[in-house]
Enzyme design. Sequence first.
Site, short mmCIF file in Angstrom:
data_model
loop_
_atom_site.label_atom_id
_atom_site.label_comp_id
_atom_site.label_asym_id
_atom_site.label_seq_id
_atom_site.Cartn_x
_atom_site.Cartn_y
_atom_site.Cartn_z
N TYR A 1 -15.07 1.33 -6.46
CA TYR A 1 -16.33 2.04 -6.22
C TYR A 1 -17.24 1.97 -7.45
O TYR A 1 -18.39 2.36 -7.39
CB TYR A 1 -16.03 3.50 -5.85
CG TYR A 1 -15.15 3.58 -4.61
CD1 TYR A 1 -15.70 3.41 -3.34
CD2 TYR A 1 -13.77 3.75 -4.72
CE1 TYR A 1 -14.90 3.43 -2.20
CE2 TYR A 1 -12.96 3.78 -3.60
CZ TYR A 1 -13.52 3.61 -2.35
OH TYR A 1 -12.72 3.61 -1.24
N SER B 1 -10.16 5.74 -4.09
CA SER B 1 -11.11 6.84 -4.20
C SER B 1 -10.68 7.91 -5.20
O SER B 1 -11.50 8.42 -5.97
CB SER B 1 -11.33 7.45 -2.83
OG SER B 1 -10.10 7.90 -2.27
N ARG C 1 1.32 9.66 6.15
CA ARG C 1 1.52 8.25 6.51
C ARG C 1 2.82 7.69 5.92
O ARG C 1 2.98 6.49 5.78
CB ARG C 1 0.34 7.41 6.00
CG ARG C 1 -1.03 7.90 6.42
CD ARG C 1 -2.03 6.76 6.39
NE ARG C 1 -3.41 7.17 6.47
CZ ARG C 1 -3.99 7.70 7.55
NH1 ARG C 1 -3.29 7.91 8.64
NH2 ARG C 1 -5.28 8.02 7.53
N GLU D 1 7.20 -6.85 0.90
CA GLU D 1 6.00 -6.73 1.74
C GLU D 1 5.05 -7.90 1.49
O GLU D 1 4.50 -8.49 2.42
CB GLU D 1 5.26 -5.41 1.43
CG GLU D 1 5.84 -4.17 2.06
CD GLU D 1 5.47 -4.04 3.53
OE1 GLU D 1 4.79 -4.93 4.06
OE2 GLU D 1 5.90 -3.05 4.15
N ARG E 1 -10.67 9.95 2.54
CA ARG E 1 -10.55 10.57 3.87
C ARG E 1 -11.72 11.51 4.13
O ARG E 1 -12.12 11.69 5.28
CB ARG E 1 -9.18 11.24 4.03
CG ARG E 1 -8.09 10.18 4.10
CD ARG E 1 -6.70 10.73 4.35
NE ARG E 1 -5.71 9.69 4.04
CZ ARG E 1 -4.44 9.91 3.74
NH1 ARG E 1 -3.98 11.14 3.72
NH2 ARG E 1 -3.63 8.91 3.48
N LYS F 1 -2.30 -1.45 -3.86
CA LYS F 1 -3.04 -0.21 -4.10
C LYS F 1 -2.13 0.99 -4.06
O LYS F 1 -1.12 0.94 -3.36
CB LYS F 1 -4.20 -0.07 -3.12
CG LYS F 1 -3.77 0.27 -1.69
CD LYS F 1 -4.91 0.33 -0.75
CE LYS F 1 -5.49 1.73 -0.64
NZ LYS F 1 -6.28 1.90 0.58
N LYS G 1 0.86 -1.18 0.00
CA LYS G 1 0.00 0.00 0.00
C LYS G 1 0.89 1.22 0.00
O LYS G 1 1.64 1.46 0.95
CB LYS G 1 -0.89 -0.02 1.24
CG LYS G 1 -1.73 1.22 1.41
CD LYS G 1 -2.71 1.07 2.54
CE LYS G 1 -3.50 2.35 2.75
NZ LYS G 1 -4.46 2.23 3.85
#
Length: 327
Positions: free
Chosen positions: A316, A277, A220, A236, A207, A251, A197
């Site tokens: 979505y 998003s 982050r 990872e 958010r 992602k 990620k």
Amino acid sequence: MGFPQRRLRRLRRTPALRRLVAEARLSVDDLVAPLFVREGLAEPVPIPSMPGQFQHSVSSVVTEAKRLASVGVPGLVLFAVPEQKDPTGSGAWDPDAVAQRALSALQGAVGGTLVVMADLCLDEYTDHGHCGVLAADGTVDNDATIELYGRVAVAQANAGADVVAPSGMMDGQVAAIRHALDEAGHHEVAILAYAAKYASALYGPFRDAVEVSIASGGDRRAYQQDVANRREAEAEVALDIAEGADMVMIKPALSSLDVIAEVRRTVDVPVAAYQVSGEYAMVKAAAERGWIDGPAVAVEQLTAIKRAGADFILTYFAAEMAEYIGG
Ligand code: PBG
């Protein structure tokens, strides 16, 4: 006369020929719909930066899940927005939290037809907006956080989640969650690890949807990955599988096609991609202005994500695509 024997245009000539030789296919079977439930709502509230998406009440999220089932979408992933936040994000493992109430309602209503997944993170629940608890120096405390993720996983499994999807990018989170689930007897609950990620600017609309802002202009980048790195993404993924991940996710999707392709080639678990998003919002915004054909661009991008190697896609567009491409 000067042409090679094999003329590639021969197989592009008719729709039926193109259909026959298509290498990647976008099917409704590949789609997982992210849904948002918000505590204290009587009616669904539209999310302005994600046209067509809503913050739902428990009852409207169930209605939406039934609609997804009726158009053939096989999975959903639930995010929750609580009323109260605190420094440790303790609402995340509250058995009476709106997340858990919604999971249980969803499992009851559509559990036989849809895979009910729960995003597993603390950022919606912490007052500082980070994905974990903070150490004295203000950084996110990795080991204290994964202990809490274990509690959240058990609460979600108790509520009826088929799959938990840890998205916090803490080291060791998959092992901690697997251990906690097994200790609680939830051997059957699977883990979809957000394995690679990236720290992306494409999460902005999300958010808004979950009403998260990171304290004092923070970001982050100390736990999510640097977009510059692919080998690190493979590391990872390998670690998450070694720790017990049943499926891995990458992602954002469109900016990680190389990673998706490489991971699909090298691991034997299902590989998911999350069209996030911001990817959704960009297509919707340009389509609203009449600058692009929105559904056509969505099909094109989702097909490219499949072609890269994704086995399924969190998007979505799930409901819209199910209707557009047919079940
Ligand atoms: C963290 C989480 C995020 C997304 C999924 N899980 C946001 C973040 O890391 O800041 C982003 C999804 C999207 O943008 O659609 N709980």
